[in-house]
Enzyme design. Structure first.
Site, PDB file in Angstrom:
ATOM      1  CD  GLU A 197      -2.041  -0.887   3.223  1.00 16.15           C
ATOM      2  OE1 GLU A 197      -2.912  -1.706   3.425  1.00 16.15           O
ATOM      3  OE2 GLU A 197      -1.696  -0.024   4.062  1.00 16.15           O
ATOM      4  CE  LYS A 248       6.033   5.089   6.636  1.00 15.89           C
ATOM      5  NZ  LYS A 248       5.697   6.392   7.198  1.00 15.89           N
ATOM      6  NE  ARG A 304      -1.391   3.519  12.530  1.00 11.62           N
ATOM      7  CZ  ARG A 304      -0.466   2.622  12.862  1.00 11.62           C
ATOM      8  NH1 ARG A 304       0.791   2.979  13.003  1.00 11.62           N
ATOM      9  NH2 ARG A 304      -0.808   1.364  13.046  1.00 11.62           N
ATOM     10  NE  ARG A 319       3.256   6.875  16.333  1.00 16.03           N
ATOM     11  CZ  ARG A 319       3.961   6.246  15.425  1.00 16.03           C
ATOM     12  NH1 ARG A 319       3.658   6.376  14.161  1.00 16.03           N
ATOM     13  NH2 ARG A 319       4.964   5.496  15.773  1.00 16.03           N
ATOM     14  CD  GLU A 343      -0.522   8.258   8.607  1.00 16.51           C
ATOM     15  OE1 GLU A 343      -0.575   7.255   9.349  1.00 16.51           O
ATOM     16  OE2 GLU A 343       0.445   9.035   8.587  1.00 16.51           O
ATOM     17  CG  PHE A 399      -3.789   1.585   7.140  1.00 15.23           C
ATOM     18  CD1 PHE A 399      -3.468   0.957   8.318  1.00 15.23           C
ATOM     19  CD2 PHE A 399      -3.399   2.902   6.945  1.00 15.23           C
ATOM     20  CE1 PHE A 399      -2.775   1.629   9.305  1.00 15.23           C
ATOM     21  CE2 PHE A 399      -2.699   3.589   7.931  1.00 15.23           C
ATOM     22  CZ  PHE A 399      -2.395   2.947   9.120  1.00 15.23           C
ATOM     23  NE  ARG A 408       9.936   0.501  15.676  1.00 14.50           N
ATOM     24  CZ  ARG A 408       9.397   1.565  15.108  1.00 14.50           C
ATOM     25  NH1 ARG A 408       9.120   1.566  13.827  1.00 14.50           N
ATOM     26  NH2 ARG A 408       9.143   2.639  15.821  1.00 14.50           N
ATOM     27  CE  LYS A 439       9.557   2.858   9.748  1.00 13.08           C
ATOM     28  NZ  LYS A 439       9.253   3.656  10.902  1.00 13.08           N
TER      29      LYS A 439
HETATM   30  P1  AMP Z   1       6.869   5.341  11.220  1.00 12.29           P
HETATM   31  O1  AMP Z   1       5.921   6.325  11.845  1.00 12.29           O
HETATM   32  O2  AMP Z   1       7.900   5.985  10.395  1.00 12.29           O
HETATM   33  O3  AMP Z   1       7.321   4.305  12.214  1.00 12.29           O
HETATM   34  O4  AMP Z   1       6.083   4.521  10.125  1.00 12.29           O
HETATM   35  C1  AMP Z   1       4.931   3.887  10.398  1.00 12.29           C
HETATM   36  C2  AMP Z   1       3.858   4.905  10.250  1.00 12.29           C
HETATM   37  O5  AMP Z   1       3.505   5.057   8.929  1.00 12.29           O
HETATM   38  C3  AMP Z   1       2.619   4.516  10.942  1.00 12.29           C
HETATM   39  O6  AMP Z   1       2.628   4.894  12.266  1.00 12.29           O
HETATM   40  C4  AMP Z   1       1.576   5.305  10.191  1.00 12.29           C
HETATM   41  O7  AMP Z   1       1.399   6.564  10.819  1.00 12.29           O
HETATM   42  C5  AMP Z   1       2.202   5.564   8.882  1.00 12.29           C
HETATM   43  N1  AMP Z   1       1.523   4.964   7.774  1.00 12.29           N
HETATM   44  C6  AMP Z   1       1.339   5.602   6.619  1.00 12.29           C
HETATM   45  N2  AMP Z   1       0.708   4.823   5.746  1.00 12.29           N
HETATM   46  C7  AMP Z   1       0.466   3.661   6.347  1.00 12.29           C
HETATM   47  C8  AMP Z   1      -0.142   2.444   5.928  1.00 12.29           C
HETATM   48  N3  AMP Z   1      -0.634   2.285   4.708  1.00 12.29           N
HETATM   49  N4  AMP Z   1      -0.179   1.427   6.830  1.00 12.29           N
HETATM   50  C9  AMP Z   1       0.354   1.579   8.077  1.00 12.29           C
HETATM   51  N5  AMP Z   1       0.935   2.689   8.513  1.00 12.29           N
HETATM   52  C10 AMP Z   1       1.002   3.728   7.663  1.00 12.29           C
END
Ligand code: AMP
Length: 559
Positions: free
Chosen positions: A246, A248, A253, A268, A296, A335, A413, A419
Site C-alpha cells: 500500500e 505510505k 496516524r 498514537r 492515517e 488501512f 514493531r 516501511k
Molecule cells: P513510522 O511512523 O515511520 O514508524 O512509520 C509507520 C507509520 O507510517 C505509521 O505509524 C503510520 O502513521 C504511517 N503509515 C502511513 N501509511 C500507512 C499504511 N498504509 N499502513 C500503516 N501505517 C502507515
C-alpha cells in the site's frame, strides 16, 4: 482477604527474579480470592488503580499523598526526605512511616480488602466541585489509616502512584491470570486487549465466561508499528512470503472508535484528538457498524495527497475555524480493522481483516479505504520500485509492505509490516544535545546531536544534523531547548545536553560503522525531514533497526 496479603505477595514477587516464579506466586494468590477481590487485585497488579479502559484517574499528586500520610501517621519531613532520596519511590519511602493502629471504623469493615480499596478509589475519582482536592485527600487519609502495617501501606501508595515496581511486565499478569484459571496466555491477552480490563477478564476466566468479554469501544488499543527497510534494487526482506503493498501516507496516524453516534479518535500517544478533526468524526458517525479502525489522516485535494506541512499548519491551531476546514481538506485513509461490532479481529490474518473491512466500511468523501495490491511471489525489485514511484506521484511518502497473514500486533514493531521510504532510509531519532549555530544562525540552537534507542531504553548517539528545518522551526526549538537543558547549569555553554523529548525524522544516504558515536554507527549526509510531534520518544528507531538497514545496504552493494 486483605490488602495486607496483596502486599506480601507483591513483595515476594519483587524478591524473585525468575519470570515463572513471579507468575506462579500471583496465580496462586489470584486463585484464593473471591470475585470482587479478584477483579480489583488483578487490576492492581497491572500497577493501576483503574482498568486500562477507564479514563478516570485519582488526580492525587505526590504532595497530596504526603500530606494525607502526615495527617494519618505524623512524621517529620526529614524522616521522609532521606528515605525518598534512597528509594526514589513514594510508596517505599512512606510505607515504613506508617503507624500501626488500624482504624477501619469509618468503613464498617474489618479489613481493607482489594474490593473495598477499589470502591474508595472510585469515590476519589468521583470527587468533584470546589472542595474536590480536599475530599480526595480526606478519603486517602482514611485509606492510609486503615492500613494494618508498613508493607500494606507501601503497596497501597504504590498503587495510588501507578507503579508497583516489582519487575512485572504487562505480559506477566496475563500469564498469571492464565495460569490461575487454566487458560492460555493468548486467550487472556486477547480478552484483555479487547476489554481493556484485566480485572473483568480474570473473573470471566475463573467462571469459564471468556467468550462473554466484549470489545471496549472508547478505550484505545496499542498501534501496530512497522520496521524500516532501505530502498534498493531488490528486496530480500520479502522473500518467501506473500505481501500486500500500500502507499505510505504522510499524515497523522489515528485510531477511530465508532460506536453508534459516538466517535472517538486517538493519536498514537493515546491522546483523544477527536476535537482536532471534527469533520472526520462527523463523517464517521453515519457508519452502520460499530468499528475500531486504524488509519492515517491526510490532507488531500483532487485525489492527491498534500504535503505534511499543510496538515501541520492545521494541527498547530487550537480552535478550528471553518475557513481552515475548507482550506485543508482532510481524509481518513483506513488501512485496518481492529474490531467490527463485538468481534475483536487482532488474531485474524490481515487478508481477512481487509476483506471484512471492505464489507462493512461505508466510504464517503472523507472516509476512504487504502487501496492495496498483492505482490506476486518473488516480485522483482523493479516492480516494487515502480509501485514506489506511483505512490510518490500521488503525493505519498513511499510504500508499506504488509504480510498477508499478519495478525494485528498492538504496540509492537515487527517484521510483519515493513516501511519503504525515500532516501536510503530515514530514522526517527531524539535530540540529546544542541549547539549554537554559525553565521546567520549564530543566535539559534541549530546543530542537533541525536540518538536512537537500544532494546533497554538507553539512548545512543548516532549523528548530528544542521539542515532541513526552517528558521522559524529552529527559532521555536531554540526556545524549547533553552527551557529544557538536562542540567540547568550547562545551559550557558556553547553545546549542552537537553532533555530527550524532541523527536526528529532524519534522512541519510549511507550508514557507516563508526566509533564516533555511542551506537557504533554514523550517518552520511543526515538531514532533518521534520519534527515528529506525533511520536513519543519510546517509539523512536532502535540500534537493531540501524543494524538491519546497514546489513541490507551491504548486501545490496554485494559486500
Ligand atoms: P513510522 O511512523 O515511520 O514508524 O512509520 C509507520 C507509520 O507510517 C505509521 O505509524 C503510520 O502513521 C504511517 N503509515 C502511513 N501509511 C500507512 C499504511 N498504509 N499502513 C500503516 N501505517 C502507515
Amino acid at each position: 482477604m486483605g490488602m495486607r496479603r496483596f502486599a506480601y505477595v507483591a513483595n515476594a514477587v519483587a524478591a524473585r527474579s525468575g519470570k515463572l516464579e513471579k507468575v506462579a506466586l500471583i496465580a496462586e494468590y489470584l486463585r484464593e480470592l473471591d470475585d470482587p477481590d479478584l477483579q480489583a487485585a488483578a487490576r492492581f497488579f497491572t500497577g493501576n488503580p483503574f482498568a486500562a479502559r477507564d479514563q478516570r484517574s485519582l488526580n492525587i499528586g505526590a504532595r497530596a499523598i504526603v500530606s494525607a500520610a502526615k495527617r494519618a501517621w505524623g512524621f517529620t519531613d526529614a524522616a521522609l526526605s532521606g528515605r525518598y532520596r534512597e528509594t526514589g519511590d513514594l510508596g517505599a519511602a512512606l510505607g515504613p512511616l506508617a503507624r500501626p493502629g488500624t482504624d477501619l471504623s469509618l468503613f464498617g469493615a474489618e479489613t481493607l480488602t482489594p474490593a473495598l480499596l477499589d470502591g474508595l478509589f472510585m469515590q476519589i475519582a468521583g470527587a468533584s466541585g470546589k472542595n474536590a482536592g480536599k475530599t480526595r485527600e480526606a478519603i486517602l487519609e482514611r485509606i492510609l489509616r486503615a492500613c494494618s502495617d508498613p508493607l500494606e501501606a507501601t503497596y497501597v501508595i504504590k498503587i495510588v502512584t501507578g507503579d508497583l515496581r516489582i519487575g512485572l511486565r504487562e505480559g506477566l499478569i496475563h500469564d498469571a491470570i492464565a495460569a490461575a484459571f487454566e487458560r492460555t496466555h493468548r486467550e487472556i491477552h486477547r480478552a484483555i486487549m479487547a476489554s481493556g480490563d484485566a480485572g473483568e477478564v480474570a473473573v470471566a476466566a475463573k467462571h469459564h465466561r471468556l467468550d462473554e468479554i466484549h470489545v471496549a469501544y472508547g478505550s484505545p488499543i496499542g498501534f501496530m508499528l512497522a520496521s524500516p527497510i532501505p530502498f534498493g534494487e531488490s528486496y530480500r526482506e520479502l522473500d518467501g512470503e506473500a505481501w500486500f503493498v500500500e502507499d505510505k501516507y504522510d499524515g497523522i496516524r489515528a485510531q477511530a472508535h465508532v460506536d453508534g453516534g459516538i466517535v472517538t479518535l486517538y493519536s498514537r500517544n493515546f491522546n483523544e484528538v477527536t476535537h482536532s478533526y471534527p469533520e472526520i468524526a462527523e463523517a464517521l458517525r453515519s457508519q452502520r457498524h460499530r468499528l475500531i479502525l486504524d488509519g492515517e489522516i491526510i490532507a488531500s485535494r483532487d485525489g492527491k495527497a498534500l504535503p505534511f506541512r499543510i496538515l501541520q499548519a492545521r494541527l498547530q491551531r487550537k480552535e478550528i475555524d471553518p475557513s481552515l476546514l475548507e482550506g485543508v481538506p482532510l481524509q481518513y485513509v483506513v488501512f485496518d480493522a481492529i474490531a467490527i461490532d463485538d468481534e475483536f479481529l487482532i488474531d485474524e490474518p490481515l487478508a481477512e481483516r481487509r476483506r471484512r473491512l471492505a464489507g462493512v466500511l461505508l466510504p464517503n468523501e472523507r472516509i476512504v479505504t487504502a487501496p492495496f495490491d498483492t505482490l506476486d511471489a518473488g516480485a522483482e525489485g523493479t516492480a516494487i520500485n515502480e509501485r514506489f514511484g506511483a505512490a510518490r506521484e500521488r503525493g505519498n511518502e513511499g510504500l508499506m509492505l504488509k504480510r498477508v497473514d499478519a495478525p494485528y500486533v498492538p504496540g509492537r514493531r515487527g517484521k510483519w509490516w515493513l516501511k519503504l521510504k525515500k532516501e536510503l532510509s530515514t530514522l526517527d531519532v531524539v535530540v540529546v544535545a544542541v549547539e549554537w549555530g554559525h553565521g546567520k544562525r549564530a543566535k539559534m540552537l541549530s546543530d542537533y546531536t541525536f540518538a536512537v534507542q537500544d532494546g533497554e531504553g538507553n539512548l545512543l548517539t548516532i549523528g548530528k544534523a544542521y539542515t532541513g528545518l526552517t528558521d522559524a522551526e529552529i527559532g521555536e526549538l531554540t526556545t524549547w531547548f533553552l527551557a529544557h537543558p538536562l542540567r540547568p547549569e550547562d545551559a550557558t555553554r556553547r553545546r549542552f545536553e537537553v532533555e530527550p523529548a524532541i523527536v526528529l525524522e532524519v534522512a541519510f544516504d549511507i550508514v557507516q560503522r563508526s566509533d564516533l558515536h555511542q551506537s557504533g554507527y554514523a550517518l552520511r549526509f543526515p538531514r532533518i525531514v521534520r519534527v515528529r510531534d506525533d511520536k513519543p520518544v519510546s517509539q523512536i528507531d532502535t540500534v537493531a533497526d540501524v543494524d538491519a538497514i546497514y546489513a541490507a545496504m551491504l548486501e545490496r552493494e554485494g559486500l
